[in-house]
Design a protein around this motif. Structure first.
Motif, PDB file in Angstrom:
ATOM      1  N   LYS A 145     165.009  33.512 -84.325  1.00 35.23           N
ATOM      2  CA  LYS A 145     164.440  34.263 -85.438  1.00 35.23           C
ATOM      3  C   LYS A 145     165.053  33.754 -86.741  1.00 35.23           C
ATOM      4  O   LYS A 145     166.259  33.548 -86.833  1.00 35.23           O
ATOM      5  CB  LYS A 145     164.729  35.748 -85.253  1.00 35.23           C
ATOM      6  N   ILE A 146     164.208  33.579 -87.730  1.00 31.73           N
ATOM      7  CA  ILE A 146     164.640  33.032 -89.023  1.00 31.73           C
ATOM      8  C   ILE A 146     164.632  34.126 -90.081  1.00 31.73           C
ATOM      9  O   ILE A 146     163.669  34.891 -90.182  1.00 31.73           O
ATOM     10  CB  ILE A 146     163.684  31.907 -89.489  1.00 31.73           C
ATOM     11  N   GLU A 147     165.705  34.166 -90.859  1.00 27.40           N
ATOM     12  CA  GLU A 147     165.736  34.946 -92.093  1.00 27.40           C
ATOM     13  C   GLU A 147     166.075  33.945 -93.193  1.00 27.40           C
ATOM     14  O   GLU A 147     166.995  33.145 -93.039  1.00 27.40           O
ATOM     15  CB  GLU A 147     166.796  36.049 -92.027  1.00 27.40           C
ATOM     16  N   MET A 148     165.312  33.984 -94.290  1.00 29.64           N
ATOM     17  CA  MET A 148     165.506  32.957 -95.305  1.00 29.64           C
ATOM     18  C   MET A 148     165.463  33.550 -96.705  1.00 29.64           C
ATOM     19  O   MET A 148     164.709  34.466 -96.986  1.00 29.64           O
ATOM     20  CB  MET A 148     164.415  31.895 -95.187  1.00 29.64           C
ATOM     21  N   VAL A 149     166.290  32.971 -97.578  1.00 30.33           N
ATOM     22  CA  VAL A 149     166.292  33.276 -99.006  1.00 30.33           C
ATOM     23  C   VAL A 149     166.210  31.938 -99.723  1.00 30.33           C
ATOM     24  O   VAL A 149     166.930  31.009 -99.384  1.00 30.33           O
ATOM     25  CB  VAL A 149     167.588  34.006 -99.423  1.00 30.33           C
ATOM     26  N   ARG A 150     165.315  31.841-100.725  1.00 33.03           N
ATOM     27  CA  ARG A 150     165.158  30.593-101.471  1.00 33.03           C
ATOM     28  C   ARG A 150     165.251  30.866-102.965  1.00 33.03           C
ATOM     29  O   ARG A 150     164.787  31.887-103.444  1.00 33.03           O
ATOM     30  CB  ARG A 150     163.794  29.961-101.209  1.00 33.03           C
ATOM     31  N   THR A 151     165.824  29.904-103.667  1.00 31.72           N
ATOM     32  CA  THR A 151     165.764  29.967-105.120  1.00 31.72           C
ATOM     33  C   THR A 151     164.414  29.409-105.525  1.00 31.72           C
ATOM     34  O   THR A 151     163.701  28.840-104.710  1.00 31.72           O
ATOM     35  CB  THR A 151     166.851  29.087-105.766  1.00 31.72           C
ATOM     36  N   GLY A 152     164.104  29.508-106.767  1.00 29.55           N
ATOM     37  CA  GLY A 152     162.945  28.796-107.270  1.00 29.55           C
ATOM     38  C   GLY A 152     163.346  27.345-107.497  1.00 29.55           C
ATOM     39  O   GLY A 152     164.525  26.991-107.491  1.00 29.55           O
ATOM     40  N   THR A 153     162.357  26.512-107.690  1.00 33.86           N
ATOM     41  CA  THR A 153     162.617  25.109-107.989  1.00 33.86           C
ATOM     42  C   THR A 153     163.171  24.980-109.398  1.00 33.86           C
ATOM     43  O   THR A 153     162.689  25.624-110.322  1.00 33.86           O
ATOM     44  CB  THR A 153     161.313  24.293-107.882  1.00 33.86           C
ATOM     45  N   ILE A 154     164.191  24.159-109.550  1.00 33.52           N
ATOM     46  CA  ILE A 154     164.683  23.803-110.878  1.00 33.52           C
ATOM     47  C   ILE A 154     164.359  22.344-111.107  1.00 33.52           C
ATOM     48  O   ILE A 154     164.279  21.561-110.149  1.00 33.52           O
ATOM     49  CB  ILE A 154     166.195  24.096-111.055  1.00 33.52           C
ATOM     50  N   SER A 155     164.136  21.975-112.352  1.00 37.86           N
ATOM     51  CA  SER A 155     163.680  20.627-112.641  1.00 37.86           C
ATOM     52  C   SER A 155     164.237  20.161-113.971  1.00 37.86           C
ATOM     53  O   SER A 155     164.365  20.948-114.906  1.00 37.86           O
ATOM     54  CB  SER A 155     162.144  20.620-112.683  1.00 37.86           C
ATOM     55  N   ILE A 156     164.558  18.877-114.040  1.00 36.98           N
ATOM     56  CA  ILE A 156     165.034  18.271-115.275  1.00 36.98           C
ATOM     57  C   ILE A 156     164.508  16.844-115.325  1.00 36.98           C
ATOM     58  O   ILE A 156     164.335  16.206-114.283  1.00 36.98           O
ATOM     59  CB  ILE A 156     166.581  18.332-115.358  1.00 36.98           C
ATOM     60  N   GLU A 157     164.259  16.361-116.533  1.00 40.32           N
ATOM     61  CA  GLU A 157     163.756  14.996-116.682  1.00 40.32           C
ATOM     62  C   GLU A 157     164.821  13.991-116.285  1.00 40.32           C
ATOM     63  O   GLU A 157     166.006  14.202-116.503  1.00 40.32           O
ATOM     64  CB  GLU A 157     163.340  14.725-118.128  1.00 40.32           C
ATOM     65  N   ARG A 158     164.365  12.872-115.733  1.00 40.38           N
ATOM     66  CA  ARG A 158     165.279  11.787-115.379  1.00 40.38           C
ATOM     67  C   ARG A 158     165.727  11.061-116.644  1.00 40.38           C
ATOM     68  O   ARG A 158     165.046  11.059-117.653  1.00 40.38           O
ATOM     69  CB  ARG A 158     164.590  10.775-114.471  1.00 40.38           C
ATOM     70  N   GLY A 159     166.885  10.422-116.561  1.00 49.88           N
ATOM     71  CA  GLY A 159     167.352   9.567-117.636  1.00 49.88           C
ATOM     72  C   GLY A 159     167.952  10.335-118.802  1.00 49.88           C
ATOM     73  O   GLY A 159     168.394  11.450-118.667  1.00 49.88           O
ATOM     74  N   ARG A 160     167.940   9.703-119.959  1.00 57.34           N
ATOM     75  CA  ARG A 160     168.626  10.225-121.133  1.00 57.34           C
ATOM     76  C   ARG A 160     167.805  11.228-121.925  1.00 57.34           C
ATOM     77  O   ARG A 160     168.304  11.792-122.892  1.00 57.34           O
ATOM     78  CB  ARG A 160     169.006   9.060-122.045  1.00 57.34           C
TER      79      ARG A 160
END
Length: 165
Positions: A145-160
């Protein structure tokens, strides 16, 4: 409909998240993932929103977001090169020693961590793309049996590149 990634810099104040999400609701955009946290500046929070919708509605939504007083900057990261990550805690219960060994092997392969072990449960912490987490889940969900908690996706641009305030 296309999946869109928005990075929204906002004032770190009470009620701002409600105003932002209300715009999505009024436009009929369903938010698939929402992650909020302070930035390197404690007075600014970044809201990362993953939503599905057409390009025209998204364009209108961004214009409306920019009109909100507490919104500092909106950046559509959909067509840019980004690093996206999500965190999940997955508890697998009702397992025996054979399944426990298998979960340990899968954890090594997926570079996840075992964060808790009890007599009949194992809790795994995994970070990565949504697809990586889904793949791991597909392997372990038939073990118990699975119980799961997830964050939302976080994202940032690559590079400088940075989002200028």
């Amino acid at each position: 409909m296309q999946q869109h990634i928005l990075s929204v810099l906002v004032s770190n104040k009470a009620g701002v998240l409600t105003k932002v999400t209300a715009l999505f609701s009024r436009r009929g955009f369903n938010i698939d993932s929402l992650a909020v946290g302070t930035t390197e500046n404690k007075d600014i929070s970044r809201i990362t929103i993953i939503a599905n919708g057409d390009d025209y509605t998204l364009e209108q939504l961004i214009k409306q977001l920019n009109k909100l007083i507490d919104v500092i900057k909106v950046k559509n990261l959909t067509s840019t090169e980004t690093v996206c990550r999500e965190l999940a805690l997955i508890k697998i219960s009702g397992i025996g020693s054979d399944e426990r060994k298998e979960i340990l092997q899968f954890s090594e392969i997926y570079r996840s961590k075992i964060v808790d072990v009890a007599p009949d449960t194992v809790t795994v912490e995994i970070t990565g793309t949504t697809d990586k987490i889904a793949s791991f889940l597909a392997l372990v969900e038939k073990m118990g049996k699975i119980e799961m908690v997830r964050t939302g996706t976080i994202s940032i641009e690559r590079g400088r590149k940075t989002i200028e305030v």
